[in-house]
Design a protein around this motif. Structure first.
Motif, mmCIF file in Angstrom:
data_model
loop_
_atom_site.group_PDB
_atom_site.id
_atom_site.type_symbol
_atom_site.label_atom_id
_atom_site.label_comp_id
_atom_site.label_asym_id
_atom_site.label_seq_id
_atom_site.Cartn_x
_atom_site.Cartn_y
_atom_site.Cartn_z
ATOM 1 N N LEU A 28 -24.289 -10.915 6.362
ATOM 2 C CA LEU A 28 -23.746 -11.458 5.101
ATOM 3 C C LEU A 28 -23.307 -12.939 5.752
ATOM 4 N N LYS A 29 -23.674 -13.963 4.711
ATOM 5 C CA LYS A 29 -23.136 -15.095 5.154
ATOM 6 C C LYS A 29 -21.555 -15.204 4.733
ATOM 7 N N GLU A 30 -21.018 -15.982 5.589
ATOM 8 C CA GLU A 30 -19.531 -16.456 5.276
ATOM 9 C C GLU A 30 -19.175 -17.882 5.980
ATOM 10 N N PHE A 31 -18.049 -18.050 5.568
ATOM 11 C CA PHE A 31 -17.330 -19.527 6.295
ATOM 12 C C PHE A 31 -15.953 -19.297 6.129
ATOM 13 N N ALA A 56 -23.784 -22.426 -0.898
ATOM 14 C CA ALA A 56 -24.820 -22.165 -0.011
ATOM 15 C C ALA A 56 -24.457 -20.771 0.748
ATOM 16 N N ASN A 57 -23.251 -20.113 0.645
ATOM 17 C CA ASN A 57 -23.098 -18.819 1.135
ATOM 18 C C ASN A 57 -23.129 -17.891 0.043
ATOM 19 N N THR A 101 -11.771 -16.239 5.949
ATOM 20 C CA THR A 101 -13.037 -16.043 5.761
ATOM 21 C C THR A 101 -13.493 -15.755 4.524
ATOM 22 N N SER A 117 -16.893 -14.295 2.171
ATOM 23 C CA SER A 117 -18.257 -13.558 2.454
ATOM 24 C C SER A 117 -19.118 -13.678 1.378
ATOM 25 N N GLU A 118 -20.243 -13.579 1.599
ATOM 26 C CA GLU A 118 -21.391 -13.741 0.378
ATOM 27 C C GLU A 118 -21.056 -12.653 -0.620
#
Length: 597
Positions: free
Chosen positions: A527-530, A547-548, A581, A583-584
């Motif tokens: 999964l995308k995360e930031f 973007a995520n 965080t 997550s997608e």
């Protein structure tokens, strides 16, 4: 020696007389028997001792023979009347060879026998002739003479002739009955006979009778003025002319005097061309009905509703019976149990039979094909409601194999008739791989449906389970075969299922228990995360979320360079702070902080 010769000659003659007898035509030819003469010839060289009335040879040699014949040739002679037979050359040495040897016998003698003529006594001859005539008379009387007395059948019926013929063993093939019209004699009554009454006949005597056909129905009869005639006059007119189809009905009537004609109905012919066979009904008045009684009218052919209306007005009760009729319409009266003109007390019952119309006669439809059934059902007189029920059966498809109403039953039009129609045998396969890979429960359901129509099949995973990469899903059919009721595989095709299945067949299946090899595990997606950093400003934060794959739901207007916006989880309560965080796939709410009060 002379005495010896004379004695032997006498002895030979005596033997000839005993052996041969008298000759034809009143002559007797005497000769010695062949055997005795041969013996005597042998005596010529022997010595004899003679005593009184006897001859004793010293030695008697036995004669030799071949095949039963004497060793010495037989003497042959052909006797003719009044002439002695002549000796033949072969008769040398016989007793009559004609030679005068010292040892020969005397010659034959011919003697005439006189016979007395036969005389018949005339009395005996006459008695014999009389006896012969008597015997012939007895034979003729017992075997040939007619003995059956002929009755007088004039005025009697044809049935009387038949009974008499049967009683006396008369041959009916010889009885001829001619018929002719007669006004004097009724139908089938004997008018004349060819054999005189009292005469004697035999059982094979041909008999001819003339019998009456009754009065000629086509004879024209003068039609009278019926409306001015009385009952007795009309009856005399009918009897005199022997009118065959003229009937009188009497009925109560308040307007027409008793014994006078109310009306008449001439149904066939006309008054000017009225014949003995014309149909005529004459209604004659019985006068007014007695008090408290009701005169019954003719309701035949009228509707039951009309009858009910009349019965209510006359205080008459009705007893209704329904029956089928090919001629009377539905709801109309077929018959009534009280004749027209008779009276019925008020409160009495009048019974009537009401038509149900034409009955539908149910035949035996079992064995009818679809085409035959369609033709029968399309016929107007077979108006029934057909309900079809299909069943598996060995009969060809579409054939009637059962019916709810028995053959010969008569029913109302529109009656429900349930017919059982053959589907022939159940067909499992429509192609050679019809059931491979299908869930076995689908085949079980097909069997249940077929059994609901009489197939009586059975199915199960009797071949067991096994793992299969071809059919990896548990329960999929890997293979199947068709068996008979005893469990033997049917001979149709590779698995026995290619042809229609017999009743009571069994279907054996092998089903999948899963794949034979285990599949490679699929790695979980990354999964995308930031991490949240509001100090970058709202515009940058929003771009990172997009973007995520994080959905931002802003509330109100937020400035792009704002660093004070508040981040909430989708529940709108939980706050997300810097450093946490995202997550997608998440959904968040963003808004400006609420000013303090």
């Amino acid at each position: 020696m002379n005495e010896k010769k004379d004695f032997l000659s006498s002895l030979a003659d005596e033997l000839d007389t005993k052996n041969e007898g008298a000759a034809k035509d009143d002559f007797e030819i005497y000769h010695a028997s062949s055997k005795s003469a041969a013996e005597l010839r042998n005596f010529k060289d022997q010595d004899y001792d003679f005593a009184e009335n006897s001859v004793q040879p010293k030695t008697v040699p036995k004669p030799t023979s071949m095949g039963g014949a004497s060793a010495t040739p037989k003497a042959t002679a052909t006797p003719t009347p009044k002439q002695a037979p002549k000796p033949t050359p072969q008769s040398a040495g016989s007793l009559r060879d004609g030679k005068k040897s010292p040892h020969s016998f005397q010659q034959e003698e011919l003697k005439k026998i006189d016979k007395k003529p036969f005389k018949l006594d005339p009395k005996i001859l006459i008695a014999g002739i009389i006896g012969l005539i008597a015997i012939i008379g007895l034979v003729w009387f017992f075997f040939f003479a007619p003995k059956i007395p002929m009755p007088d059948f004039v005025g009697k019926t044809i049935n009387d002739v038949g009974a008499w013929a049967k009683q006396n063993n008369i041959e009916t093939a010889g009885i001829i009955i001619n018929k002719e019209y007669s006004l004097e004699y009724d139908k089938d009554v004997i008018i004349s006979q060819d054999q005189k009454a009292g005469s004697k006949i035999k059982n094979d005597t041909a008999l001819t009778f003339v019998a009456s056909k009754g009065a000629d129905p086509d004879e024209v009869i003068a039609f009278p003025d019926l409306m001015n005639m009385t009952y007795s006059e009309i009856k005399d007119w009918i009897d005199t002319n022997k009118l065959q189809k003229t009937k009188i009905n009497t009925q109560y009537n308040t307007l027409v005097e008793k014994d006078l004609v109310i009306n008449y109905d001439l149904k066939t012919g006309t008054e000017s061309n009225f014949t003995r066979g014309s149909t005529l009904t004459i209604n004659i008045s019985k006068g007014p009905a007695p008090a408290g009684t009701v005169a019954i009218e003719n309701f035949v052919g009228k509707t039951y509703a009309e009858l009910e209306q009349w019965a209510n007005s006359k205080k008459i009760l009705l007893e209704k019976t329904e029956a089928y009729s090919d001629t009377v319409e539905t709801g109309k009266i077929i018959s009534q149990n009280i004749k027209v003109g008779e009276s019925l007390e008020e409160g009495g019952k009048l019974g009537v039979v009401v038509s149900k119309g034409k009955a539908v006669k149910i035949p035996n439809l079992v064995g009818y094909t679809k085409e035959m059934l369609d033709v029968w059902a399309a016929t107007p007189e077979n108006k029934v409601t057909i309900v079809k029920k299909e069943r598996y059966n060995s009969a060809p498809e579409g054939t009637v194999i059962g019916q709810s109403l028995a053959a010969g039953t008569q029913v109302d039009q529109g009656t429900v008739l349930e017919l059982t129609i053959s589907l022939y045998m159940p067909q499992l396969e429509t192609n050679s791989r019809a059931w491979y890979g299908k869930d076995y429960l689908e085949l079980i359901k097909w069997v249940d449906d077929a059994n609901g129509k009489g197939a009586n099949l059975a199915a199960g995973a009797w071949a067991g389970e096994e793992k299969s990469d071809t059919y990896p899903t548990p329960g999929q059919i890997i293979s199947y075969s068709c068996l008979d009721a005893k469990g033997n595989q049917l001979p149709y095709g590779a698995n026995g299922c290619a042809r229609p299945l017999p009743i009571d067949a069994k279907i054996s299946m092998k089903i999948s228990s899963g794949p034979a090899t285990q599949p490679t595990p699929t790695p979980a997606p990354v999964l995308k995360e930031f991490k949240v950093d509001k100090n970058l400003g709202y515009a940058t934060f929003k771009a990172l979320c997009g973007a995520n794959g994080i959905t931002v739901n802003p509330i109100g207007t937020i400035a792009d360079n704002s660093t004070t916006f508040v981040i909430l989880q989708s529940d709108g309560v939980t706050t997300i702070n810097n450093g946490q965080t995202l997550s997608e796939g998440m959904s968040i709410i963003v808004q400006e902080p609420t000013p303090a009060p």
